[in-house]
Design a protein around this motif. Structure first.
Motif, PDB file in Angstrom:
ATOM      1  N   GLU A   5      92.064   8.451  71.846  1.00  0.00           N
ATOM      2  CA  GLU A   5      93.066   7.997  71.531  1.00  0.00           C
ATOM      3  C   GLU A   5      93.499   7.901  69.493  1.00  0.00           C
ATOM      4  OE1 GLU A   5      92.133   3.934  72.082  1.00  0.00           O
ATOM      5  OE2 GLU A   5      92.804   3.977  74.192  1.00  0.00           O
ATOM      6  N   LEU A   6      92.544   8.447  69.536  1.00  0.00           N
ATOM      7  CA  LEU A   6      92.565   9.107  67.825  1.00  0.00           C
ATOM      8  C   LEU A   6      91.905  11.312  67.831  1.00  0.00           C
ATOM      9  CD1 LEU A   6      90.365   6.083  66.326  1.00  0.00           C
ATOM     10  CD2 LEU A   6      92.358   6.592  66.182  1.00  0.00           C
ATOM     11  N   PRO A   7      92.965  11.332  66.715  1.00  0.00           N
ATOM     12  CA  PRO A   7      91.787  12.734  66.950  1.00  0.00           C
ATOM     13  C   PRO A   7      90.965  13.160  66.407  1.00  0.00           C
ATOM     14  CG  PRO A   7      93.650  12.398  65.440  1.00  0.00           C
ATOM     15  CD  PRO A   7      93.131  10.871  65.987  1.00  0.00           C
ATOM     16  N   ILE A   8      89.512  12.947  66.791  1.00  0.00           N
ATOM     17  CA  ILE A   8      88.161  13.173  66.976  1.00  0.00           C
ATOM     18  C   ILE A   8      87.703  14.143  67.863  1.00  0.00           C
ATOM     19  CG2 ILE A   8      86.007  12.256  66.866  1.00  0.00           C
ATOM     20  CD1 ILE A   8      87.463   9.620  65.564  1.00  0.00           C
ATOM     21  N   ARG A   9      87.012  15.414  67.709  1.00  0.00           N
ATOM     22  CA  ARG A   9      86.745  15.988  68.187  1.00  0.00           C
ATOM     23  C   ARG A   9      84.943  16.758  67.707  1.00  0.00           C
ATOM     24  NH1 ARG A   9      85.002  21.236  66.844  1.00  0.00           N
ATOM     25  NH2 ARG A   9      85.968  20.654  64.639  1.00  0.00           N
ATOM     26  N   ALA A  10      84.236  16.569  68.161  1.00  0.00           N
ATOM     27  CA  ALA A  10      82.886  16.997  68.040  1.00  0.00           C
ATOM     28  C   ALA A  10      82.624  18.149  68.256  1.00  0.00           C
ATOM     29  CB  ALA A  10      82.368  16.873  69.341  1.00  0.00           C
ATOM     30  N   ASP A  11      82.169  18.620  67.052  1.00  0.00           N
ATOM     31  CA  ASP A  11      81.657  20.119  66.628  1.00  0.00           C
ATOM     32  C   ASP A  11      79.769  20.142  67.254  1.00  0.00           C
ATOM     33  OD1 ASP A  11      82.837  20.261  63.737  1.00  0.00           O
ATOM     34  OD2 ASP A  11      81.690  18.516  64.044  1.00  0.00           O
ATOM     35  N   TYR A  12      79.470  19.373  68.454  1.00  0.00           N
ATOM     36  CA  TYR A  12      78.629  19.936  69.342  1.00  0.00           C
ATOM     37  C   TYR A  12      78.756  18.510  70.032  1.00  0.00           C
ATOM     38  CZ  TYR A  12      76.386  21.384  64.347  1.00  0.00           C
ATOM     39  OH  TYR A  12      76.938  22.146  63.164  1.00  0.00           O
ATOM     40  N   VAL A  13      78.688  19.689  70.980  1.00  0.00           N
ATOM     41  CA  VAL A  13      78.318  19.097  72.714  1.00  0.00           C
ATOM     42  C   VAL A  13      77.561  19.760  73.711  1.00  0.00           C
ATOM     43  CG1 VAL A  13      80.005  18.636  74.789  1.00  0.00           C
ATOM     44  CG2 VAL A  13      81.155  18.681  72.481  1.00  0.00           C
ATOM     45  N   GLY A  14      76.632  18.720  74.227  1.00  0.00           N
ATOM     46  CA  GLY A  14      75.149  18.184  75.205  1.00  0.00           C
ATOM     47  C   GLY A  14      76.797  19.460  76.315  1.00  0.00           C
ATOM     48  N   LYS A  15      77.378  18.747  77.167  1.00  0.00           N
ATOM     49  CA  LYS A  15      78.303  18.385  77.970  1.00  0.00           C
ATOM     50  C   LYS A  15      79.490  18.288  78.460  1.00  0.00           C
ATOM     51  CE  LYS A  15      77.312  18.891  83.033  1.00  0.00           C
ATOM     52  NZ  LYS A  15      77.176  20.290  83.488  1.00  0.00           N
ATOM     53  N   ASN A  16      80.548  18.759  78.865  1.00  0.00           N
ATOM     54  CA  ASN A  16      81.808  18.358  78.670  1.00  0.00           C
ATOM     55  C   ASN A  16      81.899  17.873  80.623  1.00  0.00           C
ATOM     56  OD1 ASN A  16      83.215  18.379  76.293  1.00  0.00           O
ATOM     57  ND2 ASN A  16      82.671  21.016  76.687  1.00  0.00           N
ATOM     58  N   ILE A  17      82.342  16.331  80.386  1.00  0.00           N
ATOM     59  CA  ILE A  17      82.242  15.821  81.869  1.00  0.00           C
ATOM     60  C   ILE A  17      83.750  15.794  81.862  1.00  0.00           C
ATOM     61  CG2 ILE A  17      81.825  14.306  82.806  1.00  0.00           C
ATOM     62  CD1 ILE A  17      78.829  14.345  81.770  1.00  0.00           C
ATOM     63  N   PRO A  18      84.301  16.303  82.447  1.00  0.00           N
ATOM     64  CA  PRO A  18      86.338  15.478  82.466  1.00  0.00           C
ATOM     65  C   PRO A  18      86.083  14.917  83.982  1.00  0.00           C
ATOM     66  CG  PRO A  18      86.119  17.561  82.477  1.00  0.00           C
ATOM     67  CD  PRO A  18      84.574  17.287  82.968  1.00  0.00           C
ATOM     68  N   SER A  19      86.467  13.300  82.776  1.00  0.00           N
ATOM     69  CA  SER A  19      86.335  11.457  83.674  1.00  0.00           C
ATOM     70  C   SER A  19      87.918  11.815  84.383  1.00  0.00           C
ATOM     71  CB  SER A  19      85.101  11.017  83.708  1.00  0.00           C
ATOM     72  OG  SER A  19      85.593  10.659  82.145  1.00  0.00           O
ATOM     73  N   SER A  20      87.800  10.633  85.168  1.00  0.00           N
ATOM     74  CA  SER A  20      88.780   9.609  84.957  1.00  0.00           C
ATOM     75  C   SER A  20      88.495   8.150  84.233  1.00  0.00           C
ATOM     76  CB  SER A  20      89.540   9.852  86.377  1.00  0.00           C
ATOM     77  OG  SER A  20      88.285   8.369  87.302  1.00  0.00           O
ATOM     78  N   LEU A  21      89.603   7.241  83.657  1.00  0.00           N
ATOM     79  CA  LEU A  21      90.007   6.378  83.158  1.00  0.00           C
ATOM     80  C   LEU A  21      88.733   5.063  84.599  1.00  0.00           C
ATOM     81  CD1 LEU A  21      92.981   6.172  81.174  1.00  0.00           C
ATOM     82  CD2 LEU A  21      90.716   6.673  81.019  1.00  0.00           C
ATOM     83  N   ASP A  22      88.764   5.333  85.444  1.00  0.00           N
ATOM     84  CA  ASP A  22      88.190   4.340  86.629  1.00  0.00           C
ATOM     85  C   ASP A  22      86.744   4.491  86.626  1.00  0.00           C
ATOM     86  OD1 ASP A  22      89.054   6.552  87.552  1.00  0.00           O
ATOM     87  OD2 ASP A  22      89.030   4.571  89.840  1.00  0.00           O
ATOM     88  N   GLU A  23      85.888   5.987  86.349  1.00  0.00           N
ATOM     89  CA  GLU A  23      84.913   6.199  86.303  1.00  0.00           C
ATOM     90  C   GLU A  23      83.986   6.075  85.167  1.00  0.00           C
ATOM     91  OE1 GLU A  23      84.689  10.225  88.667  1.00  0.00           O
ATOM     92  OE2 GLU A  23      85.784  10.538  86.536  1.00  0.00           O
ATOM     93  N   ASN A  24      82.960   6.217  84.975  1.00  0.00           N
ATOM     94  CA  ASN A  24      82.114   5.139  84.020  1.00  0.00           C
ATOM     95  C   ASN A  24      80.624   6.479  84.090  1.00  0.00           C
ATOM     96  OD1 ASN A  24      81.268   3.233  81.711  1.00  0.00           O
ATOM     97  ND2 ASN A  24      79.696   2.509  83.200  1.00  0.00           N
ATOM     98  N   ILE A  25      80.981   7.137  82.628  1.00  0.00           N
ATOM     99  CA  ILE A  25      79.314   7.469  82.140  1.00  0.00           C
ATOM    100  C   ILE A  25      78.147   6.901  81.277  1.00  0.00           C
ATOM    101  CG2 ILE A  25      78.724   9.795  81.089  1.00  0.00           C
ATOM    102  CD1 ILE A  25      81.069  10.470  83.102  1.00  0.00           C
ATOM    103  N   LYS A  26      76.870   6.807  82.390  1.00  0.00           N
ATOM    104  CA  LYS A  26      75.762   6.079  81.799  1.00  0.00           C
ATOM    105  C   LYS A  26      74.791   7.360  80.777  1.00  0.00           C
ATOM    106  CE  LYS A  26      74.421   3.305  84.658  1.00  0.00           C
ATOM    107  NZ  LYS A  26      73.695   2.914  85.981  1.00  0.00           N
ATOM    108  N   VAL A  27      74.701   7.024  80.144  1.00  0.00           N
ATOM    109  CA  VAL A  27      73.939   8.129  79.240  1.00  0.00           C
ATOM    110  C   VAL A  27      72.288   7.150  79.297  1.00  0.00           C
ATOM    111  CG1 VAL A  27      72.384   9.332  77.044  1.00  0.00           C
ATOM    112  CG2 VAL A  27      75.143   9.274  78.156  1.00  0.00           C
ATOM    113  N   GLN A  28      71.237   7.937  79.746  1.00  0.00           N
ATOM    114  CA  GLN A  28      69.909   6.751  80.696  1.00  0.00           C
ATOM    115  C   GLN A  28      68.493   7.420  79.265  1.00  0.00           C
ATOM    116  OE1 GLN A  28      69.163   6.044  84.357  1.00  0.00           O
ATOM    117  NE2 GLN A  28      70.288   4.120  84.150  1.00  0.00           N
ATOM    118  N   ILE A  29      67.990   6.397  78.513  1.00  0.00           N
ATOM    119  CA  ILE A  29      67.137   7.789  78.189  1.00  0.00           C
ATOM    120  C   ILE A  29      65.750   6.666  78.164  1.00  0.00           C
ATOM    121  CG2 ILE A  29      69.229   8.702  76.187  1.00  0.00           C
ATOM    122  CD1 ILE A  29      68.255   6.502  74.517  1.00  0.00           C
ATOM    123  N   LYS A  30      64.568   8.034  78.127  1.00  0.00           N
ATOM    124  CA  LYS A  30      63.423   6.936  78.455  1.00  0.00           C
ATOM    125  C   LYS A  30      62.919   5.912  77.107  1.00  0.00           C
ATOM    126  CE  LYS A  30      61.129  11.235  80.317  1.00  0.00           C
ATOM    127  NZ  LYS A  30      60.319  12.004  79.898  1.00  0.00           N
TER     128      LYS A  30
END
Length: 172
Positions: free
Chosen positions: A134-159
């Motif tokens: 929604e804003l003009p923001i871009r990452a300089d370093y990305v681990g993984k690009n994951i194209p997704s739809s708005l009805d999907e949720n990305i969950k990052v879990q860390i130990k």
């Protein structure tokens, strides 16, 4: 809800290792560099990146947590400014977060960083970029690009919080 694993523990480690090398390369070392982890998961990811950097460069990189609630534009109740015990003045700052989505969290984090001094440069590192800005923001370093739809949720879990390292996409 259906879940699909996108990154397992090894995949996360490899992504963070690569991102650490990219940070070192782009900044021609780590002099005058600090990592600022956006609470909560970004803070832990920043510590991991700092650990990888230290193994490669033999130099410790400072890591600071940043609670961005005071700068959020979606909270009705005004939040107090967090106590900050570090300065970003004339530093190269790498903001670290788990997921880049619409860009609003990063916008708030930028306001937070700039509130506490004028950084020489601000860069952004995210484990997952899922698009839909929604804003003009871009990452300089990305681990993984994951194209997704708005009805999907990305969950990052860390130990440190969830007891395991993985990234999953949930489909409703």
């Amino acid at each position: 809800m259906e879940e699909k694993m996108i990154l397992d523990e090894d995949g996360m480690r490899r992504s963070l290792t690569r991102m650490s090398h990219e940070i070192i390369e782009r900044n021609k070392g780590v002099d005058n560099l600090v990592l600022v982890g956006i609470k909560t998961r970004g803070e832990y990811l920043a510590h991991r990146i700092a650990s990888f950097i230290e193994k490669v460069e033999g130099k410790k990189v400072d890591v600071y947590p940043l609670d961005i609630k005071a700068w959020r534009d979606d909270l009705d109740k005004k939040q107090p400014l967090p106590e900050i015990t570090f300065s970003v003045a004339d530093k190269k700052v790498v903001l670290v977060d788990d997921v880049l989505f619409k860009g609003r969290t990063v916008r708030a984090a930028l306001e937070g960083v700039l509130h506490f001094g004028r950084a020489k440069e601000v860069q952004l590192a995210v484990l997952v970029d899922r698009g839909h800005r929604e804003l003009p923001i871009r990452a300089d370093y990305v681990g993984k690009n994951i194209p997704s739809s708005l009805d999907e949720n990305i969950k990052v879990q860390i130990k440190e919080i969830d007891g395991q390292d993985q990234v999953v996409i949930e489909r409703k």
